[in-house]
Design a protein around this motif. Structure first.
Motif, PDB file in Angstrom:
ATOM      1  N   THR A 201       0.827  -1.210   0.000  1.00 46.88           N
ATOM      2  CA  THR A 201       0.000   0.000   0.000  1.00 46.88           C
ATOM      3  C   THR A 201       0.857   1.254   0.000  1.00 46.88           C
ATOM      4  OG1 THR A 201      -1.788  -1.149   1.178  1.00 46.88           O
ATOM      5  CG2 THR A 201      -1.792   1.253   1.248  1.00 46.88           C
ATOM      6  N   VAL A 202       1.886   1.258   0.827  1.00 46.23           N
ATOM      7  CA  VAL A 202       2.768   2.436   0.904  1.00 46.23           C
ATOM      8  C   VAL A 202       3.505   2.650  -0.414  1.00 46.23           C
ATOM      9  CG1 VAL A 202       4.819   3.377   2.020  1.00 46.23           C
ATOM     10  CG2 VAL A 202       3.041   2.293   3.402  1.00 46.23           C
ATOM     11  N   ILE A 203       4.078   1.583  -0.962  1.00 44.19           N
ATOM     12  CA  ILE A 203       4.860   1.709  -2.199  1.00 44.19           C
ATOM     13  C   ILE A 203       3.964   2.153  -3.359  1.00 44.19           C
ATOM     14  CG2 ILE A 203       6.192   0.435  -3.913  1.00 44.19           C
ATOM     15  CD1 ILE A 203       7.285  -1.277  -1.640  1.00 44.19           C
ATOM     16  N   ALA A 204       2.802   1.495  -3.500  1.00 46.93           N
ATOM     17  CA  ALA A 204       1.895   1.848  -4.591  1.00 46.93           C
ATOM     18  C   ALA A 204       1.400   3.286  -4.458  1.00 46.93           C
ATOM     19  CB  ALA A 204       0.714   0.881  -4.626  1.00 46.93           C
ATOM     20  N   SER A 205       1.088   3.698  -3.241  1.00 45.44           N
ATOM     21  CA  SER A 205       0.614   5.067  -3.020  1.00 45.44           C
ATOM     22  C   SER A 205       1.689   6.080  -3.374  1.00 45.44           C
ATOM     23  CB  SER A 205       0.179   5.239  -1.557  1.00 45.44           C
ATOM     24  OG  SER A 205      -0.872   4.357  -1.229  1.00 45.44           O
ATOM     25  N   LEU A 206       2.926   5.803  -2.996  1.00 48.98           N
ATOM     26  CA  LEU A 206       4.019   6.714  -3.332  1.00 48.98           C
ATOM     27  C   LEU A 206       4.229   6.812  -4.836  1.00 48.98           C
ATOM     28  CD1 LEU A 206       6.647   5.798  -0.568  1.00 48.98           C
ATOM     29  CD2 LEU A 206       5.385   7.950  -0.783  1.00 48.98           C
ATOM     30  N   LEU A 207       4.166   5.685  -5.536  1.00 47.94           N
ATOM     31  CA  LEU A 207       4.378   5.683  -6.982  1.00 47.94           C
ATOM     32  C   LEU A 207       3.264   6.457  -7.697  1.00 47.94           C
ATOM     33  CD1 LEU A 207       5.537   1.986  -7.580  1.00 47.94           C
ATOM     34  CD2 LEU A 207       6.941   4.055  -7.638  1.00 47.94           C
ATOM     35  N   PHE A 208       2.021   6.189  -7.329  1.00 46.90           N
ATOM     36  CA  PHE A 208       0.912   6.871  -7.982  1.00 46.90           C
ATOM     37  C   PHE A 208       0.889   8.359  -7.618  1.00 46.90           C
ATOM     38  CE2 PHE A 208      -0.568   2.676  -8.941  1.00 46.90           C
ATOM     39  CZ  PHE A 208      -1.431   2.815 -10.022  1.00 46.90           C
ATOM     40  N   ALA A 209       1.242   8.688  -6.374  1.00 45.79           N
ATOM     41  CA  ALA A 209       1.271  10.091  -5.970  1.00 45.79           C
ATOM     42  C   ALA A 209       2.373  10.850  -6.701  1.00 45.79           C
ATOM     43  CB  ALA A 209       1.468  10.188  -4.462  1.00 45.79           C
ATOM     44  N   THR A 210       3.522  10.220  -6.880  1.00 43.49           N
ATOM     45  CA  THR A 210       4.609  10.847  -7.624  1.00 43.49           C
ATOM     46  C   THR A 210       4.203  11.099  -9.068  1.00 43.49           C
ATOM     47  OG1 THR A 210       6.237   9.736  -6.208  1.00 43.49           O
ATOM     48  CG2 THR A 210       7.018  10.619  -8.312  1.00 43.49           C
ATOM     49  N   ALA A 211       3.516  10.116  -9.664  1.00 46.08           N
ATOM     50  CA  ALA A 211       3.049  10.295 -11.041  1.00 46.08           C
ATOM     51  C   ALA A 211       2.062  11.450 -11.145  1.00 46.08           C
ATOM     52  CB  ALA A 211       2.400   8.996 -11.527  1.00 46.08           C
ATOM     53  N   ALA A 212       1.170  11.582 -10.160  1.00 48.15           N
ATOM     54  CA  ALA A 212       0.201  12.686 -10.181  1.00 48.15           C
ATOM     55  C   ALA A 212       0.897  14.030 -10.050  1.00 48.15           C
ATOM     56  CB  ALA A 212      -0.815  12.495  -9.055  1.00 48.15           C
ATOM     57  N   ALA A 213       1.882  14.118  -9.173  1.00 47.54           N
ATOM     58  CA  ALA A 213       2.582  15.385  -8.959  1.00 47.54           C
ATOM     59  C   ALA A 213       3.353  15.827 -10.200  1.00 47.54           C
ATOM     60  CB  ALA A 213       3.531  15.263  -7.767  1.00 47.54           C
ATOM     61  N   ARG A 214       3.773  14.881 -11.015  1.00 49.32           N
ATOM     62  CA  ARG A 214       4.524  15.225 -12.223  1.00 49.32           C
ATOM     63  C   ARG A 214       3.657  15.889 -13.286  1.00 49.32           C
ATOM     64  NH1 ARG A 214       8.110   9.663 -12.880  1.00 49.32           N
ATOM     65  NH2 ARG A 214       9.648  10.120 -11.234  1.00 49.32           N
ATOM     66  N   HIS A 215       2.350  15.771 -13.156  1.00 44.92           N
ATOM     67  CA  HIS A 215       1.447  16.362 -14.142  1.00 44.92           C
ATOM     68  C   HIS A 215       0.844  17.674 -13.620  1.00 44.92           C
ATOM     69  CE1 HIS A 215       1.785  12.262 -15.702  1.00 44.92           C
ATOM     70  NE2 HIS A 215       1.344  12.729 -16.850  1.00 44.92           N
ATOM     71  N   TRP A 216       1.606  18.397 -12.833  1.00 45.12           N
ATOM     72  CA  TRP A 216       1.134  19.649 -12.242  1.00 45.12           C
ATOM     73  C   TRP A 216       0.764  20.679 -13.307  1.00 45.12           C
ATOM     74  CZ3 TRP A 216       3.923  23.897 -13.667  1.00 45.12           C
ATOM     75  CH2 TRP A 216       5.216  23.663 -14.151  1.00 45.12           C
ATOM     76  N   GLU A 217       1.463  20.639 -14.453  1.00 45.65           N
ATOM     77  CA  GLU A 217       1.231  21.659 -15.473  1.00 45.65           C
ATOM     78  C   GLU A 217      -0.195  21.595 -16.017  1.00 45.65           C
ATOM     79  OE1 GLU A 217       3.417  23.378 -19.512  1.00 45.65           O
ATOM     80  OE2 GLU A 217       4.189  21.588 -18.496  1.00 45.65           O
ATOM     81  N   LEU A 218      -0.736  20.382 -16.151  1.00 45.01           N
ATOM     82  CA  LEU A 218      -2.115  20.244 -16.631  1.00 45.01           C
ATOM     83  C   LEU A 218      -3.090  20.941 -15.691  1.00 45.01           C
ATOM     84  CD1 LEU A 218      -2.179  16.473 -17.705  1.00 45.01           C
ATOM     85  CD2 LEU A 218      -1.955  18.472 -19.188  1.00 45.01           C
ATOM     86  N   PHE A 219      -2.900  20.729 -14.391  1.00 44.88           N
ATOM     87  CA  PHE A 219      -3.805  21.312 -13.405  1.00 44.88           C
ATOM     88  C   PHE A 219      -3.606  22.819 -13.279  1.00 44.88           C
ATOM     89  CE2 PHE A 219      -3.449  16.863 -12.429  1.00 44.88           C
ATOM     90  CZ  PHE A 219      -4.722  16.494 -12.054  1.00 44.88           C
TER      91      PHE A 219
END
Length: 267
Positions: free
Chosen positions: A107-125
């Motif tokens: 859970t921790v590893i998957a959450s970190l990976l998905f959260a990192t991916a979301a943060a990388r798309h800051w420009e869209l938001f």
């Protein structure tokens, strides 16, 4: 807990903590370097806005996926641990602790990976936060062009992110069920609560597939299949009705999936 289980648990926690601290330090070093560069250019306020948005995206995705995945794994473990394991007491305790620790770690590893991916798309938001209407509508759906520039990319990314999270949750939940029920010698068909849990996740996946078809409908304006860029005759008269039909099929399938498992049991 047995001494061996305690050592293994503390070791895993320590390793996760060290990795997390190293990731935080690496991110902080990169952020500080960027801050110095923006400061020299006189645009610290711009960097601050970007940094706040990236942190917000990271924490939001981390909390959401951590809760979603953690609750589903906990529920899967609880529903599939109804009977005692046919193992010696010491071994049984080690297996039970190992399963819980593995679920927490995943859970921790998957959450970190998905959260990192979301943060990388800051420009869209950030673009969406500063969106303005163009005053020009597309001829096919009557949407303002700003919808395709600002809104559609964000919705598309959120849909793909949620679909990836749902698929990952389905796979991990299936592994928990397979492991726990297999150790207890359970046979098919699976217990009704297990079927209902998987049905809910499957219905959620179908809803996201339906949303993907809706987004594909709007993306017809970017079609390159015709003689010119944009929706051509085949897109409007063939692909558009087909995508609408696929949307309806996926949505109806999600409803029938839930109704059949809750109203009809395992039939």
């Amino acid at each position: 807990l047995p001494p061996g289980s305690r050592v293994a648990l503390f070791t895993i926690i320590a390793v996760v903590a060290v990795v997390f601290v190293l990731l935080v330090l690496a991110t902080a070093r990169s952020a500080y370097t960027d801050w110095l560069w923006f400061d020299q250019l006189g645009f610290v306020s711009v960097f601050a806005k970007i940094l706040v948005l990236r942190v917000w995206l990271f924490l939001s995705a981390l909390i959401f996926l951590g809760a979603f995945l953690g609750v589903n794994l906990w529920l899967a473990h609880r529903l599939s641990s109804t009977g005692p394991l046919p193992l010696p007491i010491e071994t049984r305790r080690m297996v039970e602790v190992g399963v819980v620790v593995a679920m927490a770690l995943v859970t921790v590893i998957a959450s970190l990976l998905f959260a990192t991916a979301a943060a990388r798309h800051w420009e869209l938001f950030l673009k969406l936060m500063n969106a303005v209407p163009f005053g020009v509508q597309d001829p096919l759906f009557g949407k303002d062009v700003s919808f395709y520039v600002f809104t559609l990319p964000v919705v598309s990314y959120v849909q793909s992110w949620l679909m990836g999270a749902t698929i990952a949750t389905l796979v991990l939940v299936g592994l928990v069920y397979f492991f726990n029920l297999g150790l207890r010698g359970a046979s098919l068909p699976a217990p009704l609560p297990v079927m209902r849990h998987i049905a809910v996740l499957g219905a959620l996946l179908l809803v996201l597939i339906a949303l993907n078809h809706v987004l594909d409908i709007y993306n017809l304006n970017f079609s390159t299949r015709g003689a010119a860029f944009g929706a051509g005759y085949a897109d409007v008269h063939a692909r558009l009705p087909a995508l609408r039909l696929l949307t309806a099929i996926a949505a109806i399938g999600a409803v029938l999936f839930i109704v059949s498992i809750f109203a009809g049991g395992q039939r």
